[in-house]
Design a protein around this motif. Structure first.
Motif, short mmCIF file in Angstrom:
data_model
loop_
_atom_site.label_atom_id
_atom_site.label_comp_id
_atom_site.label_asym_id
_atom_site.label_seq_id
_atom_site.Cartn_x
_atom_site.Cartn_y
_atom_site.Cartn_z
N MET A 120 0.82 -1.21 0.00
CA MET A 120 0.00 0.00 0.00
C MET A 120 0.86 1.27 0.00
SD MET A 120 -2.85 -1.38 2.73
CE MET A 120 -1.62 -2.15 3.80
N ASN A 121 2.17 1.11 -0.13
CA ASN A 121 3.09 2.24 -0.13
C ASN A 121 3.00 3.05 1.17
OD1 ASN A 121 5.21 3.58 -1.43
ND2 ASN A 121 3.85 5.19 -2.15
N HIS A 122 2.76 2.35 2.28
CA HIS A 122 2.67 3.02 3.57
C HIS A 122 4.05 3.31 4.11
CE1 HIS A 122 -1.63 1.43 4.62
NE2 HIS A 122 -1.63 2.44 3.78
N GLU A 123 4.22 4.51 4.68
CA GLU A 123 5.51 4.87 5.26
C GLU A 123 5.72 4.20 6.62
OE1 GLU A 123 4.11 8.73 3.16
OE2 GLU A 123 3.22 7.02 4.18
N TYR A 124 4.67 4.11 7.39
CA TYR A 124 4.80 3.66 8.77
C TYR A 124 4.52 2.16 8.87
CZ TYR A 124 4.17 3.53 13.84
OH TYR A 124 4.28 3.23 15.17
N MET A 125 5.44 1.43 9.50
CA MET A 125 5.23 0.02 9.76
C MET A 125 5.65 -0.29 11.19
SD MET A 125 6.37 -1.83 6.20
CE MET A 125 5.55 -3.39 6.61
N SER A 126 5.04 -1.31 11.76
CA SER A 126 5.31 -1.64 13.16
C SER A 126 5.09 -3.11 13.43
CB SER A 126 4.42 -0.79 14.08
OG SER A 126 3.05 -0.94 13.71
N TRP A 127 5.70 -3.57 14.50
CA TRP A 127 5.52 -4.94 14.98
C TRP A 127 4.98 -4.90 16.41
CZ3 TRP A 127 5.52 -9.55 12.75
CH2 TRP A 127 6.17 -9.72 11.52
N TYR A 128 3.96 -5.73 16.66
CA TYR A 128 3.37 -5.87 17.98
C TYR A 128 3.41 -7.35 18.37
CZ TYR A 128 1.16 -1.29 17.22
OH TYR A 128 0.91 0.05 16.97
N ARG A 129 3.39 -7.58 19.67
CA ARG A 129 3.13 -8.91 20.16
C ARG A 129 1.87 -8.84 21.03
NH1 ARG A 129 7.57 -11.31 24.15
NH2 ARG A 129 5.77 -12.60 24.74
N GLN A 130 1.10 -9.93 20.99
CA GLN A 130 -0.14 -9.99 21.76
C GLN A 130 -0.11 -11.21 22.66
OE1 GLN A 130 -3.91 -10.34 19.61
NE2 GLN A 130 -4.93 -9.12 21.20
N ASP A 131 -0.18 -10.95 23.95
CA ASP A 131 -0.20 -12.01 24.95
C ASP A 131 -1.51 -11.95 25.71
OD1 ASP A 131 3.00 -10.83 25.15
OD2 ASP A 131 2.63 -12.91 24.61
N PRO A 132 -1.98 -13.08 26.22
CA PRO A 132 -3.28 -13.10 26.92
C PRO A 132 -3.33 -12.08 28.06
CG PRO A 132 -2.49 -15.33 26.53
CD PRO A 132 -1.36 -14.41 26.16
N GLY A 133 -4.41 -11.30 28.07
CA GLY A 133 -4.63 -10.34 29.16
C GLY A 133 -3.77 -9.10 29.11
N MET A 134 -2.93 -8.95 28.07
CA MET A 134 -2.00 -7.82 28.07
C MET A 134 -2.19 -6.89 26.88
SD MET A 134 1.52 -9.34 29.55
CE MET A 134 2.00 -7.68 29.98
N GLY A 135 -3.06 -7.21 25.96
CA GLY A 135 -3.22 -6.35 24.80
C GLY A 135 -2.01 -6.43 23.90
N SER A 159 4.24 -16.09 21.60
CA SER A 159 3.24 -15.03 21.49
C SER A 159 2.63 -15.07 20.10
CB SER A 159 3.89 -13.67 21.74
OG SER A 159 2.91 -12.64 21.83
N VAL A 160 1.68 -14.18 19.88
CA VAL A 160 1.16 -13.92 18.54
C VAL A 160 1.74 -12.58 18.11
CG1 VAL A 160 -0.85 -13.62 17.07
CG2 VAL A 160 -0.95 -15.20 19.01
N TYR A 161 2.37 -12.56 16.95
CA TYR A 161 3.02 -11.36 16.46
C TYR A 161 2.22 -10.77 15.30
CZ TYR A 161 6.98 -12.68 19.32
OH TYR A 161 7.78 -12.99 20.38
N PHE A 162 1.96 -9.47 15.40
CA PHE A 162 1.24 -8.77 14.33
C PHE A 162 2.12 -7.66 13.76
CE2 PHE A 162 -2.91 -10.58 14.42
CZ PHE A 162 -3.16 -10.95 15.73
N CYS A 163 2.14 -7.60 12.44
CA CYS A 163 2.76 -6.49 11.73
C CYS A 163 1.64 -5.56 11.28
CB CYS A 163 3.53 -7.03 10.53
SG CYS A 163 4.31 -5.77 9.50
N ALA A 164 1.90 -4.26 11.28
CA ALA A 164 0.88 -3.29 10.88
C ALA A 164 1.53 -2.19 10.06
CB ALA A 164 0.18 -2.70 12.10
N SER A 165 0.73 -1.54 9.24
CA SER A 165 1.22 -0.40 8.47
C SER A 165 0.15 0.67 8.41
CB SER A 165 1.64 -0.83 7.05
OG SER A 165 0.49 -1.08 6.26
N SER A 166 0.59 1.90 8.18
CA SER A 166 -0.36 2.99 7.98
C SER A 166 0.33 4.09 7.20
CB SER A 166 -0.89 3.53 9.31
OG SER A 166 0.13 4.16 10.05
#
Lengths: 111, 115
Positions: B27-42, B87-94
């Motif tokens: 999508m030609n997004h400039e911003y990218m990030s990595w998150y991890r999601q653990d139970p009860g912690m967001g 964990s579950v790892y999510f990549c995101a862009s915007s």
């Protein structure tokens, strides 16, 4: 204290009910506010942004109270498909879009 | 539209192994990030990038490295896997427009187990 706090639930409501979720944030520099929806074992998806004047999108209404550092989401006429976890998300001013997520409120709409 | 693509979707590692989680967006997004999601912690931010060649640490960066050689790709490297990284790892862009409430577009996630 967590920077963004939500009641984890679970909220179990019958179809057609109205349900409200609350969220508080601790950082007064927070600038942008969102509600995301996350289905079980899926990625989060933006439900709606939250504006200072309050905003509505169909059956969903979001409110922001900056003085109390409080955000709410109201869902009217609940559908089975509304069952999900709702994440309260804030973005700090000048943070290059670093989002802070609440741990989520789980909603189950029952037939 | 492919959006944000993460690979692999599932992975099991032994303690001490290294691996790279791939993330690509079209999508030609400039911003990218990595998150991890653990139970009860967001979701917690690991690393982020505001453009090619620029990366910075998030809330929980220890044990992870990133690079951003192109706008499209933002791989996350586990240097020496530990059970605490299960964990579950999510990549995101915007988009990079700071003036608007731009949504984050998330990938499907990578479910990682460290034995």
């Amino acid at each position: 204290r967590k920077e963004v706090e939500q009641d984890p639930g679970p909220f179990n409501v019958p179809e057609g009910a109205t349900v409200a979720f609350n969220c508080t944030y601790s950082n007064s520099a927070s600038q942008s506010f969102f509600w995301y929806r996350q289905d079980c074992r899926k990625e989060p998806k933006l439900l709606m942004s939250v504006y200072s004047s309050g905003n509505e999108d169909g059956r969903f209404t979001a409110q922001l109270n900056r003085a109390s550092q409080y955000i709410s989401l109201l869902i009217r006429d609940s559908k089975l498909s509304d069952s999900a976890t709702y994440l309260c998300v804030v973005n700090r001013r000048g943070s290059a879009r670093q989002l802070t997520f609440g741990s989520g409120t789980q909603l189950t709409v029952l037939p | 539209n492919a959006g944000v693509t993460q690979t692999p979707k599932f992975q099991v590692l032994k303690t001490g192994q290294s691996m790279t989680l791939q993330c690509a967006q079209d999508m030609n997004h400039e911003y990218m990030s990595w998150y991890r999601q653990d139970p009860g912690m967001g979701l917690r931010l690991i690393h982020y990038s505001v453009g090619a060649g620029i990366t910075d640490q998030g809330e929980v960066p220890n044990g992870y490295n990133v690079s951003r050689s192109t706008t499209e790709d933002f791989p996350l490297r586990l240097l020496s896997a530990a059970p605490s990284q299960t964990s579950v790892y999510f990549c995101a862009s915007s988009t990079g427009n700071r003036g608007n409430n731009q949504p984050q577009h998330f990938g499907d996630g990578t479910r990682l187990s460290i034995l």
